[in-house]
Every structure is written in C-alpha cells, then in structure tokens.
Design a protein around this motif. Structure first.
Motif, short mmCIF file in Angstrom:
data_model
loop_
_atom_site.label_atom_id
_atom_site.label_comp_id
_atom_site.label_asym_id
_atom_site.label_seq_id
_atom_site.Cartn_x
_atom_site.Cartn_y
_atom_site.Cartn_z
N GLU A 1 33.62 36.20 42.70
CA GLU A 1 34.56 36.79 41.74
C GLU A 1 34.34 36.13 40.39
O GLU A 1 34.51 34.92 40.24
CB GLU A 1 35.99 36.54 42.22
CG GLU A 1 37.01 37.35 41.48
CD GLU A 1 38.41 36.81 41.74
OE1 GLU A 1 39.31 37.13 40.96
OE2 GLU A 1 38.58 36.06 42.71
N LYS A 2 33.94 36.93 39.40
CA LYS A 2 33.65 36.37 38.08
C LYS A 2 34.76 36.75 37.11
O LYS A 2 34.98 37.91 36.84
CB LYS A 2 32.30 36.86 37.59
CG LYS A 2 31.16 36.18 38.31
CD LYS A 2 29.83 36.75 37.96
CE LYS A 2 28.77 36.13 38.85
NZ LYS A 2 27.55 36.92 38.90
N LYS A 3 35.40 35.73 36.59
CA LYS A 3 36.51 35.97 35.67
C LYS A 3 36.02 35.88 34.23
O LYS A 3 34.94 35.38 33.96
CB LYS A 3 37.59 34.90 35.90
CG LYS A 3 38.35 35.10 37.19
CD LYS A 3 39.62 34.28 37.14
CE LYS A 3 40.38 34.36 38.45
NZ LYS A 3 40.57 33.05 39.06
N TRP A 4 36.86 36.35 33.32
CA TRP A 4 36.58 36.25 31.88
C TRP A 4 37.53 35.25 31.26
O TRP A 4 38.73 35.30 31.50
CB TRP A 4 36.74 37.61 31.21
CG TRP A 4 35.62 38.54 31.48
CD1 TRP A 4 35.38 39.21 32.65
CD2 TRP A 4 34.56 38.92 30.59
NE1 TRP A 4 34.26 39.98 32.53
CE2 TRP A 4 33.74 39.82 31.28
CE3 TRP A 4 34.26 38.58 29.27
CZ2 TRP A 4 32.62 40.38 30.70
CZ3 TRP A 4 33.14 39.16 28.70
CH2 TRP A 4 32.31 40.05 29.40
N TYR A 5 36.98 34.34 30.47
CA TYR A 5 37.81 33.35 29.79
C TYR A 5 37.59 33.42 28.29
O TYR A 5 36.49 33.76 27.83
CB TYR A 5 37.50 31.93 30.29
CG TYR A 5 37.99 31.69 31.68
CD1 TYR A 5 39.35 31.52 31.93
CD2 TYR A 5 37.12 31.62 32.75
CE1 TYR A 5 39.80 31.29 33.21
CE2 TYR A 5 37.57 31.40 34.05
CZ TYR A 5 38.91 31.24 34.26
OH TYR A 5 39.38 31.02 35.52
N GLN B 1 37.94 43.52 28.87
CA GLN B 1 37.80 42.60 30.02
C GLN B 1 39.02 41.71 30.15
O GLN B 1 39.15 40.98 31.13
CB GLN B 1 36.55 41.73 29.86
CG GLN B 1 35.28 42.40 30.32
CD GLN B 1 34.81 43.44 29.35
OE1 GLN B 1 35.06 43.38 28.15
NE2 GLN B 1 34.12 44.46 29.87
N ASP C 1 31.69 31.92 35.60
CA ASP C 1 32.53 32.91 34.94
C ASP C 1 31.93 33.31 33.59
O ASP C 1 31.01 32.67 33.10
CB ASP C 1 33.93 32.34 34.72
CG ASP C 1 34.65 32.08 36.02
OD1 ASP C 1 34.50 32.90 36.93
OD2 ASP C 1 35.34 31.06 36.12
N LYS D 1 34.24 25.69 40.76
CA LYS D 1 34.71 26.45 41.92
C LYS D 1 34.23 25.78 43.21
O LYS D 1 33.09 25.32 43.28
CB LYS D 1 34.12 27.86 41.89
CG LYS D 1 34.64 28.72 40.78
CD LYS D 1 34.03 30.10 40.87
CE LYS D 1 34.44 30.94 39.70
NZ LYS D 1 33.72 32.21 39.71
N PRO E 1 40.11 38.82 28.61
CA PRO E 1 39.81 37.40 28.90
C PRO E 1 41.05 36.52 28.79
O PRO E 1 41.89 36.73 27.93
CB PRO E 1 38.78 37.04 27.84
CG PRO E 1 38.95 38.04 26.77
CD PRO E 1 39.48 39.28 27.38
N GLN E 2 41.11 35.57 29.70
CA GLN E 2 42.24 34.65 29.79
C GLN E 2 42.02 33.47 28.87
O GLN E 2 40.92 32.92 28.84
CB GLN E 2 42.28 34.14 31.23
CG GLN E 2 43.64 34.10 31.86
CD GLN E 2 43.51 33.55 33.27
OE1 GLN E 2 42.71 34.04 34.07
NE2 GLN E 2 44.25 32.51 33.55
#
Lengths: 142, 114
Positions: A12-16, A135, A52, A41, A137-138
């Motif tokens: 699972e690839k998140k956006w930051y 996307q 990520d 991770k 991003p967080q």
C-alpha cells in the motif's frame, strides 16, 4: 516459518506532503529518502519498492547551515577534457530551485535500478503549489 | 581385452559441468573451459552466501523491528534493551513476523517493555 516477502500488488503506497520551508537540507533529505525506500514500514523488503510517494513544496526555501550556500559545490563531468563543471549551492538554487533538494535525496538512495524507480515517487516543487491534489497527500511533519 | 576409447568418460565428465552451468550467459554455458571456471566460481559464491544468508536475514529482521518499534514510539535499541531488562526471550525472527502479521501483539510487547 518463512520470513515475509512483500509482493508488488500487496504494498500500500500512500501520498505524503512535506513543507520544506526552513528545513535543514540533509536532515530533511535523509527522512524523505527513508520514506521513499519504505524503511519506516514493518513490511520493508530490500528488493521491492515498499516506499510511499512524497510531494515536497517550498523546496526553494530549504536552509543550509554554516557557510554552505557559498562553500557547498556541486561537481559533474561532461566526459571531455577539462570538462569538470561546478556550481555553488547558491547559484544552483537560483537557477533550478528544486534541484538542491532533489540532488540531496537522489544521492541518498541506492545507486541501482530500484533506487532510480524509487526516486520517481519524489515530486518536488519550488513554490507552495502542487498538482497532486487528486492524490490527497497527507501533511507530514519532519 | 576389449578396446577402450576415452570418449564416453570424457563426455560424461564435461556434461556434468554443462549441467551445472545451465542458464549461464553466453559462452559460460556453451564452452567447456569457460563453463568450468564459471561453475567453480558459482560454487564458491554459493558456499559463501549460505553463510551470509543468516546475517542478511538478521539484518532484515532488525530493520523491520526498528520500523515497527518506531511506529510505537520507541527506537530499536531501546526496544531490545527493554526486552533484555524485562526478560522476554523472543528472537528477532519471531518479533519481525509479529510486527507484520500481529501488530496488536507487537504493540503489547512494546507496552510491556516501556
């Protein structure tokens, strides 16, 4: 028991989103590089891209300690005789404001095809705008 | 006495090398001299890497435990020191597996160690 190996489709690839304003270059870059590689991770796998995506804004406002704006020099060679080119950090950030942070992260990633692939997940913007709103991003505090 | 020719033995000797060199690139799988060298070297690497395998996996487990421990607000060295202090006798292999498949259990261990 077998040690777990992360598969490409399971990761699972998140956006930051990172705000580089007044951040110290090397310390910021090492944290970004670690995120891109996925070392934060528990599923980290050395031969797979578990990292990520990182969007960086305000890259032109990154800071350097000491006299490094004048003394830090980036070298590259064209391959021809006398082809050693150099540019100081001050000049580079005027000419290409996103390159200073980009180079710092690039040189911290592994020098192989996986490293080059991981570098593509890094999006650097000189200003405070970025086109990755879709996307979502967080925001990440470094 | 029947007449003995050397072709049979020689072929078998070479085929043994070619069999081990299957899949090697270019001449390393086709020419006897090159294949012999390549197979010798491959076996040296295999011998060495059976030993480094154990270290490589330990390194990987430590990286994973570190990542999981940091998610729970603790560095790897603090975590391991705590394990020793409390007297929990889980090895790194089990801990790294717990970090992936049983994050709740891992958090509990971190709590105990804190």
């Amino acid at each position: 028991m077998k040690t777990y190996v992360a598969k490409e489709q399971e990761i699972e690839k998140k956006w930051y989103l990172v705000d580089a304003q007044d951040m110290i270059l090397g310390r910021l870059a090492s944290q970004i590089a670690s995120r891109l590689r996925g070392k934060h991770k528990p599923i980290f796998t050395p031969h797979a891209d578990t990292g990520d995506f990182v969007v960086v804004i305000n890259a032109e406002k990154v800071s350097l300690t000491g006299n490094k704006w004048d003394n830090k020099i980036y070298y590259h060679h064209s391959g021809y005789m006398g082809g050693l080119k150099q540019i100081s950090a001050k000049k580079l950030i005027e000419k290409k404001p996103d390159q200073v942070l980009y180079m710092a992260v690039k040189r911290m990633l592994p020098k192989n095809s996986l490293g080059r692939r991981q570098l593509k997940k890094l999006k650097i913007y000189a200003g405070s705008e970025h086109p990755h709103v879709a996307q979502n991003p967080q925001l990440l505090k470094m | 006495m029947p007449r003995v020719k050397r072709g049979f033995k020689a072929r078998h000797r070479r085929n043994k090398v070619f069999k081990a060199a299957k899949g090697f690139r270019g001449s390393h799988s086709k020419l006897f001299t090159a294949a012999t060298v390549a197979v010798d070297r491959a076996r040296q690497y295999a011998y060495r890497d059976r030993r480094t395998k154990k270290r490589d996996f330990r390194k990987l487990w430590i990286i994973r435990i570190n990542a999981a421990a940091r998610e729970n607000g603790m560095s790897y060295s603090e975590f391991i020191h705590g394990l020793n202090r409390v007297g929990i006798d889980l090895d790194r292999k089990v801990l790294s597996d717990m970090a992936i498949h049983d994050p709740a259990g891992f958090s509990k261990i971190v709590e105990m160690v804190k």
